[in-house]
Design an enzyme around this catalytic site. Structure first.
Site, PDB file in Angstrom:
ATOM      1  N   ARG A   8       0.865  -1.187   0.000  1.00  0.00           N
ATOM      2  CA  ARG A   8       0.000   0.000   0.000  1.00  0.00           C
ATOM      3  C   ARG A   8       0.898   1.232   0.000  1.00  0.00           C
ATOM      4  O   ARG A   8       1.913   1.272   0.705  1.00  0.00           O
ATOM      5  CB  ARG A   8      -0.904   0.007   1.226  1.00  0.00           C
ATOM      6  CG  ARG A   8      -1.876   1.188   1.243  1.00  0.00           C
ATOM      7  CD  ARG A   8      -2.695   1.216   2.521  1.00  0.00           C
ATOM      8  NE  ARG A   8      -3.526   2.425   2.602  1.00  0.00           N
ATOM      9  CZ  ARG A   8      -4.158   2.829   3.691  1.00  0.00           C
ATOM     10  NH1 ARG A   8      -4.063   2.118   4.804  1.00  0.00           N
ATOM     11  NH2 ARG A   8      -4.872   3.939   3.665  1.00  0.00           N
ATOM     12  N   GLN A  11       1.903   7.189   3.299  1.00  0.00           N
ATOM     13  CA  GLN A  11       0.885   8.140   3.767  1.00  0.00           C
ATOM     14  C   GLN A  11       0.698   9.277   2.751  1.00  0.00           C
ATOM     15  O   GLN A  11       1.661   9.889   2.297  1.00  0.00           O
ATOM     16  CB  GLN A  11       1.301   8.744   5.102  1.00  0.00           C
ATOM     17  CG  GLN A  11       0.258   9.686   5.696  1.00  0.00           C
ATOM     18  CD  GLN A  11       0.822  10.522   6.835  1.00  0.00           C
ATOM     19  OE1 GLN A  11       1.735  11.325   6.647  1.00  0.00           O
ATOM     20  NE2 GLN A  11       0.281  10.309   8.032  1.00  0.00           N
ATOM     21  N   TRP A  14      -4.098  13.464   2.291  1.00  0.00           N
ATOM     22  CA  TRP A  14      -5.446  13.305   2.840  1.00  0.00           C
ATOM     23  C   TRP A  14      -5.516  12.206   3.885  1.00  0.00           C
ATOM     24  O   TRP A  14      -6.384  12.245   4.758  1.00  0.00           O
ATOM     25  CB  TRP A  14      -6.464  13.093   1.710  1.00  0.00           C
ATOM     26  CG  TRP A  14      -6.869  14.388   1.057  1.00  0.00           C
ATOM     27  CD1 TRP A  14      -6.247  15.595   1.161  1.00  0.00           C
ATOM     28  CD2 TRP A  14      -7.995  14.596   0.207  1.00  0.00           C
ATOM     29  NE1 TRP A  14      -6.905  16.544   0.426  1.00  0.00           N
ATOM     30  CE2 TRP A  14      -7.978  15.963  -0.178  1.00  0.00           C
ATOM     31  CE3 TRP A  14      -8.996  13.771  -0.298  1.00  0.00           C
ATOM     32  CZ2 TRP A  14      -8.939  16.507  -1.020  1.00  0.00           C
ATOM     33  CZ3 TRP A  14      -9.952  14.313  -1.137  1.00  0.00           C
ATOM     34  CH2 TRP A  14      -9.931  15.672  -1.495  1.00  0.00           C
ATOM     35  N   THR A  21     -10.153   9.715   0.905  1.00  0.00           N
ATOM     36  CA  THR A  21      -9.361  10.075  -0.271  1.00  0.00           C
ATOM     37  C   THR A  21      -9.936   9.481  -1.547  1.00  0.00           C
ATOM     38  O   THR A  21     -10.111  10.168  -2.549  1.00  0.00           O
ATOM     39  CB  THR A  21      -7.911   9.616  -0.093  1.00  0.00           C
ATOM     40  OG1 THR A  21      -7.404  10.099   1.153  1.00  0.00           O
ATOM     41  CG2 THR A  21      -7.042  10.132  -1.221  1.00  0.00           C
ATOM     42  N   GLU A  88      -7.678   3.279  -6.030  1.00  0.00           N
ATOM     43  CA  GLU A  88      -8.482   3.185  -4.813  1.00  0.00           C
ATOM     44  C   GLU A  88      -9.962   3.242  -5.190  1.00  0.00           C
ATOM     45  O   GLU A  88     -10.336   3.789  -6.240  1.00  0.00           O
ATOM     46  CB  GLU A  88      -8.113   4.328  -3.867  1.00  0.00           C
ATOM     47  CG  GLU A  88      -8.871   4.358  -2.544  1.00  0.00           C
ATOM     48  CD  GLU A  88      -8.731   3.084  -1.729  1.00  0.00           C
ATOM     49  OE1 GLU A  88      -9.304   2.060  -2.148  1.00  0.00           O
ATOM     50  OE2 GLU A  88      -8.070   3.128  -0.669  1.00  0.00           O
ATOM     51  N   ARG A  89     -10.793   2.681  -4.324  1.00  0.00           N
ATOM     52  CA  ARG A  89     -12.226   2.729  -4.581  1.00  0.00           C
ATOM     53  C   ARG A  89     -12.719   4.178  -4.572  1.00  0.00           C
ATOM     54  O   ARG A  89     -12.173   5.038  -3.877  1.00  0.00           O
ATOM     55  CB  ARG A  89     -13.003   1.897  -3.558  1.00  0.00           C
ATOM     56  CG  ARG A  89     -12.948   2.438  -2.165  1.00  0.00           C
ATOM     57  CD  ARG A  89     -13.561   1.516  -1.129  1.00  0.00           C
ATOM     58  NE  ARG A  89     -15.004   1.608  -1.111  1.00  0.00           N
ATOM     59  CZ  ARG A  89     -15.748   1.236  -0.073  1.00  0.00           C
ATOM     60  NH1 ARG A  89     -15.179   0.733   1.026  1.00  0.00           N
ATOM     61  NH2 ARG A  89     -17.044   1.339  -0.120  1.00  0.00           N
ATOM     62  N   TYR A  91     -15.079   6.880  -3.377  1.00  0.00           N
ATOM     63  CA  TYR A  91     -15.913   7.072  -2.191  1.00  0.00           C
ATOM     64  C   TYR A  91     -17.084   8.015  -2.420  1.00  0.00           C
ATOM     65  O   TYR A  91     -17.817   8.342  -1.487  1.00  0.00           O
ATOM     66  CB  TYR A  91     -15.063   7.562  -1.018  1.00  0.00           C
ATOM     67  CG  TYR A  91     -14.515   6.439  -0.161  1.00  0.00           C
ATOM     68  CD1 TYR A  91     -15.349   5.695   0.662  1.00  0.00           C
ATOM     69  CD2 TYR A  91     -13.169   6.116  -0.185  1.00  0.00           C
ATOM     70  CE1 TYR A  91     -14.858   4.669   1.456  1.00  0.00           C
ATOM     71  CE2 TYR A  91     -12.654   5.088   0.598  1.00  0.00           C
ATOM     72  CZ  TYR A  91     -13.504   4.366   1.410  1.00  0.00           C
ATOM     73  OH  TYR A  91     -13.017   3.348   2.183  1.00  0.00           O
ATOM     74  N   ARG A 115     -17.141   1.893   5.048  1.00  0.00           N
ATOM     75  CA  ARG A 115     -15.691   1.691   4.979  1.00  0.00           C
ATOM     76  C   ARG A 115     -15.318   0.219   4.945  1.00  0.00           C
ATOM     77  O   ARG A 115     -14.366  -0.159   4.269  1.00  0.00           O
ATOM     78  CB  ARG A 115     -15.006   2.333   6.194  1.00  0.00           C
ATOM     79  CG  ARG A 115     -15.068   3.845   6.221  1.00  0.00           C
ATOM     80  CD  ARG A 115     -14.237   4.392   7.362  1.00  0.00           C
ATOM     81  NE  ARG A 115     -12.822   4.120   7.150  1.00  0.00           N
ATOM     82  CZ  ARG A 115     -11.892   4.210   8.110  1.00  0.00           C
ATOM     83  NH1 ARG A 115     -12.246   4.535   9.348  1.00  0.00           N
ATOM     84  NH2 ARG A 115     -10.633   3.974   7.843  1.00  0.00           N
ATOM     85  N   HIS A 158      -3.514   0.520  -3.376  1.00  0.00           N
ATOM     86  CA  HIS A 158      -4.262   1.252  -2.355  1.00  0.00           C
ATOM     87  C   HIS A 158      -4.940   0.293  -1.382  1.00  0.00           C
ATOM     88  O   HIS A 158      -5.097  -0.895  -1.671  1.00  0.00           O
ATOM     89  CB  HIS A 158      -5.285   2.154  -3.038  1.00  0.00           C
ATOM     90  CG  HIS A 158      -4.655   3.040  -4.057  1.00  0.00           C
ATOM     91  ND1 HIS A 158      -4.202   4.305  -3.766  1.00  0.00           N
ATOM     92  CD2 HIS A 158      -4.360   2.826  -5.368  1.00  0.00           C
ATOM     93  CE1 HIS A 158      -3.659   4.832  -4.849  1.00  0.00           C
ATOM     94  NE2 HIS A 158      -3.746   3.962  -5.830  1.00  0.00           N
ATOM     95  N   GLY A 159      -5.375   0.840  -0.260  1.00  0.00           N
ATOM     96  CA  GLY A 159      -5.953  -0.001   0.777  1.00  0.00           C
ATOM     97  C   GLY A 159      -7.059  -0.901   0.295  1.00  0.00           C
ATOM     98  O   GLY A 159      -7.053  -2.112   0.548  1.00  0.00           O
TER      99      GLY A 159
END
Length: 204
Positions: A8, A11, A14, A21, A88-89, A91, A115, A158-159
């Protein structure tokens, strides 16, 4: 057995500001750059890799993390493929919103479900299931063939795109993935068994 490593990104700005983010293209912080270099140092110290190819999303925090890792391990000439499939997804309406503010507005339980839930979808955004539906086909058609050809592969993403990938690699259920959190800048390493097609998680 070919080595497969996922990381991942370090940092981001955001992340630091505790904002959602998503696929907003925010840069790394100085701590994020340090985490990326530390990820490279960990790889070099633990099992010096010789990657054959790398993959990132199209977002700058993943791209820069990859570049810093490769500089640390001395593989700056590694071929890299970038794809929005690893982003990343999205949001939706939550993007840019401080997470504490979102809890005050929508309720802590609802925000937690957005989340962590597999099928829970933020307003105008993607669920983890939606993210899984774009990550896994890309993995199978574009990334996996390099492992099957015997190449070591590095993925920086990404996470949530990596949580979707973990479901495939480690056979994690939609219920159990809710408990999984990936820290920034920590390599997760696997051996890929060419005979069985299974991934074996290596000790940290």
């Amino acid at each position: 057995m070919p080595l497969f490593v996922i990381v991942r990104h370090g940092q981001s700005q955001w992340n630091l500001e505790n904002r959602f983010t998503g696929n907003t293209d925010t840069p790394l912080t100085e701590l994020g750059r340090h985490e990326a270099r530390e990820a490279g140092a960990l790889l070099k110290a633990h099992q010096p890799p010789n990657f054959g190819i790398g993959f990132t999303s199209v977002l700058q925090r993943a791209i820069e993390t990859m570049a810093l890792i490769l500089d640390e391990i001395g593989q700056t000439d590694l071929p890299i493929e970038r794809s929005a499939a690893l982003n990343e997804r999205m949001y939706g309406d939550l993007q840019g919103m401080n997470k504490l503010e979102s809890e005050a507005r929508f309720g802590a339980e609802q925000v937690f479900r957005w989340r962590r839930g597999y099928t829970d979808t933020p307003p105008n955004g993607e669920s983890l299931a939606d993210t899984h539906a774009r990550v896994i086909p890309y993995f199978k058609t574009t990334i996996l063939p390099h492992l099957q050809a015997g190449k070591a592969v590095l993925v920086v993403a990404h996470g949530n795109s990596l949580r979707a990938l973990l479901m495939e690699l480690e056979h994690i259920s939609p219920t159990d993935i809710e408990k999984v959190e990936l820290a920034t800048g920590i390599p997760r390493q696997y051996d890929y068994d060419l005979a069985t097609g299974e991934f074996k998680l290596l000790p940290k």
